[in-house]
Design a protein around this motif. Structure first.
Motif, PDB file in Angstrom:
ATOM      1  N   GLY A  36       0.797  -1.210   0.000  1.00 35.75           N
ATOM      2  CA  GLY A  36       0.000   0.000   0.000  1.00 35.75           C
ATOM      3  C   GLY A  36       0.836   1.268   0.000  1.00 35.75           C
ATOM      4  O   GLY A  36       1.907   1.329   0.611  1.00 35.75           O
ATOM      5  N   ASP A  80      -2.075  -2.230   3.577  1.00 34.73           N
ATOM      6  CA  ASP A  80      -2.534  -0.934   3.103  1.00 34.73           C
ATOM      7  C   ASP A  80      -2.584   0.007   4.299  1.00 34.73           C
ATOM      8  O   ASP A  80      -2.585  -0.431   5.465  1.00 34.73           O
ATOM      9  N   PRO A 119      -7.802  -3.579   1.896  1.00 32.54           N
ATOM     10  CA  PRO A 119      -7.909  -2.167   1.534  1.00 32.54           C
ATOM     11  C   PRO A 119      -8.398  -1.320   2.704  1.00 32.54           C
ATOM     12  O   PRO A 119      -9.156  -1.782   3.567  1.00 32.54           O
ATOM     13  N   ASN A 159     -10.095  -5.075  -3.210  1.00 34.40           N
ATOM     14  CA  ASN A 159      -8.737  -4.612  -2.942  1.00 34.40           C
ATOM     15  C   ASN A 159      -8.728  -3.088  -2.861  1.00 34.40           C
ATOM     16  O   ASN A 159      -9.775  -2.466  -2.744  1.00 34.40           O
ATOM     17  N   ALA A 160      -7.548  -2.483  -2.928  1.00 33.83           N
ATOM     18  CA  ALA A 160      -7.357  -1.069  -2.597  1.00 33.83           C
ATOM     19  C   ALA A 160      -8.349  -0.160  -3.319  1.00 33.83           C
ATOM     20  O   ALA A 160      -8.488  -0.211  -4.536  1.00 33.83           O
ATOM     21  N   ASP A 200      -5.882  -4.476  -8.772  1.00 36.46           N
ATOM     22  CA  ASP A 200      -5.727  -4.600  -7.328  1.00 36.46           C
ATOM     23  C   ASP A 200      -5.654  -3.248  -6.627  1.00 36.46           C
ATOM     24  O   ASP A 200      -5.414  -3.185  -5.422  1.00 36.46           O
ATOM     25  N   SER A 201      -5.875  -2.164  -7.370  1.00 29.75           N
ATOM     26  CA  SER A 201      -6.027  -0.857  -6.729  1.00 29.75           C
ATOM     27  C   SER A 201      -6.814   0.067  -7.644  1.00 29.75           C
ATOM     28  O   SER A 201      -6.744  -0.046  -8.872  1.00 29.75           O
ATOM     29  N   LYS A 203      -7.430   4.275  -7.561  1.00 25.40           N
ATOM     30  CA  LYS A 203      -7.216   5.572  -6.926  1.00 25.40           C
ATOM     31  C   LYS A 203      -7.606   6.685  -7.897  1.00 25.40           C
ATOM     32  O   LYS A 203      -7.483   6.515  -9.126  1.00 25.40           O
ATOM     33  N   SER A 212      -5.459   2.717 -12.035  1.00 25.63           N
ATOM     34  CA  SER A 212      -5.630   1.370 -11.484  1.00 25.63           C
ATOM     35  C   SER A 212      -4.461   0.473 -11.886  1.00 25.63           C
ATOM     36  O   SER A 212      -4.160   0.340 -13.080  1.00 25.63           O
ATOM     37  N   ASP A 241       0.990  -3.220  -7.311  1.00 31.86           N
ATOM     38  CA  ASP A 241       0.166  -3.281  -6.103  1.00 31.86           C
ATOM     39  C   ASP A 241      -0.704  -2.050  -5.864  1.00 31.86           C
ATOM     40  O   ASP A 241      -1.887  -2.184  -5.658  1.00 31.86           O
ATOM     41  N   ASN A 242      -0.131  -0.826  -5.871  1.00 34.76           N
ATOM     42  CA  ASN A 242      -0.920   0.304  -5.404  1.00 34.76           C
ATOM     43  C   ASN A 242      -0.464   1.605  -6.053  1.00 34.76           C
ATOM     44  O   ASN A 242       0.513   1.619  -6.808  1.00 34.76           O
TER      45      ASN A 242
END
Length: 532
Positions: A36, A80, A119, A159-160, A200-201, A203, A212, A241-242
């Motif tokens: 995260g 995260d 998340p 997920n995130a 998996d993310s 934002k 993403s 990942d993030n």
């Protein structure tokens, strides 16, 4: 040897005995993985590291890394993270199935229990977290300790996530390979985007579009939240990942420990280079190819070459979170996994065959004549053998057996880590060969010499199995946990991965080179005898 800022600082430099040289095969890692990401009020990037049980802060301009919550601190296995308005840090401890708060005054408490907690985000006084499991939930957490309020249930691995400009929560439904959204007070979810690369993310960039990461394809996507239209911002490689943003700049993390800035579509530059998260078991083949087990990732290094990815949790045929390995033929390995299996794995063919299963905390593995395979089961203190397709017990009652090795005459040696000794198995009993050790882990045999890495004394020792004479080849090595720190026990991640218990590996090549898993700094070392 010198050390970079970030992950590990040695009190004194490593030293070798006369007649030996020491070099790195792979560079040290500055992070123990990178999961995260979150931008703090100070403008630094805070990165959660499951493997390292720590949170670090990175200066986005200089790349300087500082431990914010170091290994040995209050946090275990953070996946995260998010800050609230008062500077409290909330982390999802994925291996502990819980959410923890770390306050500015240094106090810490668990405030919620969630299955495979992953998340987490904070929006206008509301703390929201989710579960990375099939049928998982998104919940609003009462920061005063009350029961969580369920926003949505029965999600295929959330997920995130992030709250969009419209006040709705946008999140990856990872197992559905889609992005969904829902109001913070609940209701029916809507599909925003589909046919992705396993997101998996999710934002939101300050300009209003979604960024993403795709863990399977390795792409970073720009997505229009109104239409679902998407374009590729970058292609960094599987294991992403993030995401976080610093004054409009976009940064993404990779599980292996890298953080990249996307400076323009198709253009990235590393802020922190990738590295090894652990590493764990090592194996050397007759062809001179070195195999490095790094849990969810595995690598091979050809003589004089650079590490290449052999496989990872998201590639076909990967046998599971790999702990130890032995080379059986060119391009073929027998491995132990955190899924409690012993498997024969062919990375190039992307296939594996389970040879034994149903054990508890498998550690070292070695192979002898006629394909005889010996492996250690730490939880129950046993050493077992696979021969002729059948599994039998060689010895029991051992204290945390870790590394195993088979001598040229068929003698089985075991590093009994909990007892501080190395034993040889004779008639179903363990007979002490070397005692007064600290915490022996990886071992290997070459001729009549046995090599041991002891993570408590930080030494590699050479033992003459005939006379019992011992010599210290190297000392002050970056192995085990830093001085004064007890390494955190990392449990399972749902049914995706068993307990991530470490093994500090060691192997010996035909030319006498000793390879050591320098798990404290995240590198592999080579101890080479000088030409006589």
């Amino acid at each position: 040897m010198t050390y970079q800022s970030g992950r590990y600082q040695a009190a004194v430099p490593a030293a070798v005995a006369p007649g030996w040289t020491l070099a790195r095969v792979t560079p040290p890692s500055r992070l123990a993985g990178a999961n995260g990401l979150r931008t703090g009020k100070d403008g630094r990037i805070y990165v959660a590291q499951v493997a390292g049980s720590q949170v670090s802060a990175i200066d986005p301009d200089t790349g300087v890394v500082e431990a914010f919550s170091p290994l040995g601190g209050a946090i275990t296995g953070p996946d995260d993270l998010v800050f609230d308005d008062d500077g409290n840090l909330y982390v999802t401890e994925i291996t502990e199935n819980q959410v923890r708060v770390l306050r500015p005054n240094g106090t810490s408490d668990v405030i919620a229990e969630l299955s495979v907690a992953n998340p987490i985000t904070y929006h206008q006084g509301r703390l929201i977290a989710g579960e990375l499991v099939m049928g998982g939930r998104i919940v609003e957490i009462d920061r005063n300790g009350g029961a969580p309020r369920v926003i949505l249930g029965d999600i295929p691995m959330v997920n995130a996530f992030d709250v969009g400009p419209d006040g709705k929560l946008y999140f990856p439904a990872q197992a559905a390979n889609e992005i969904w959204r829902i109001g913070l007070d609940g209701g029916a979810p809507e599909v925003v985007a589909k046919d992705l690369g396993v997101p998996d993310s999710v934002k939101f960039h300050p300009d209003g579009y979604i960024v993403s990461t795709q863990v399977h394809s390795g792409q970073v996507l720009r997505i229009d939240p109104r239409t679902g239209d998407k374009s590729v911002l970058a292609d960094i490689g599987p294991g992403l990942d993030n995401v976080t943003f610093v004054n409009g700049r976009t940064f993404v993390s990779h599980i292996t420990g890298s953080v990249h800035e996307i400076v323009a579509p198709g253009q990235v530059k590393p802020l922190v280079d990738k590295g090894l998260q652990w590493p764990l078991g090592l194996a050397i083949g007759a062809d001179g190819v070195l195999f490095i087990a790094d849990g969810g990732f595995a690598y091979t290094v050809a003589p004089g070459g650079q590490p290449g990815l052999a496989g990872m949790l998201f590639t076909p045929g990967y046998p599971g979170w790999v702990r130890d390995a032995v080379a059986t033929a060119p391009g073929e390995f027998v491995v132990t996994t955190a899924s409690n299996t012993v498997a024969r794995w062919c990375p190039a063919a992307q296939e594996h065959e389970v040879l034994a299963s149903g054990y508890d905390l498998l550690m070292g593995v070695d192979i002898g004549s006629a394909g005889r395979i010996v492996f250690a089961e730490a939880q129950h203190g046993r050493v077992l053998e696979i021969a002729g397709g059948q599994v039998s017990e060689l010895a029991s009652g051992l204290s945390e057996p870790r590394g195993v090795a088979i001598g040229g005459d068929g003698t089985v040696y075991v590093a009994e880590s909990g007892a501080g000794r190395v034993v040889k198995i004779s008639g179903g009993k363990a007979v002490t060969l070397v005692d007064a050790l600290g915490e022996p882990q990886g071992i290997a045999v070459r001729g009549d010499k046995l090599y041991i890495v002891d993570i408590r004394s930080r030494q590699v020792l050479e033992i003459d199995v005939i006379s019992g004479a011992r010599a210290v080849i190297a000392s002050e090595l970056p192995v085990g946990a830093p001085a004064g720190v007890i390494r955190k026990y990392l449990g399972s991640v749902g049914d995706m991965c068993g307990p991530m218990v470490t093994l500090t590996g060691l192997t010996v090549a035909a030319d006498g080179t000793i390879y050591v898993a320098a798990d404290a700094e995240g590198s592999v070392l080579a101890l080479r005898p000088k030409p006589s």
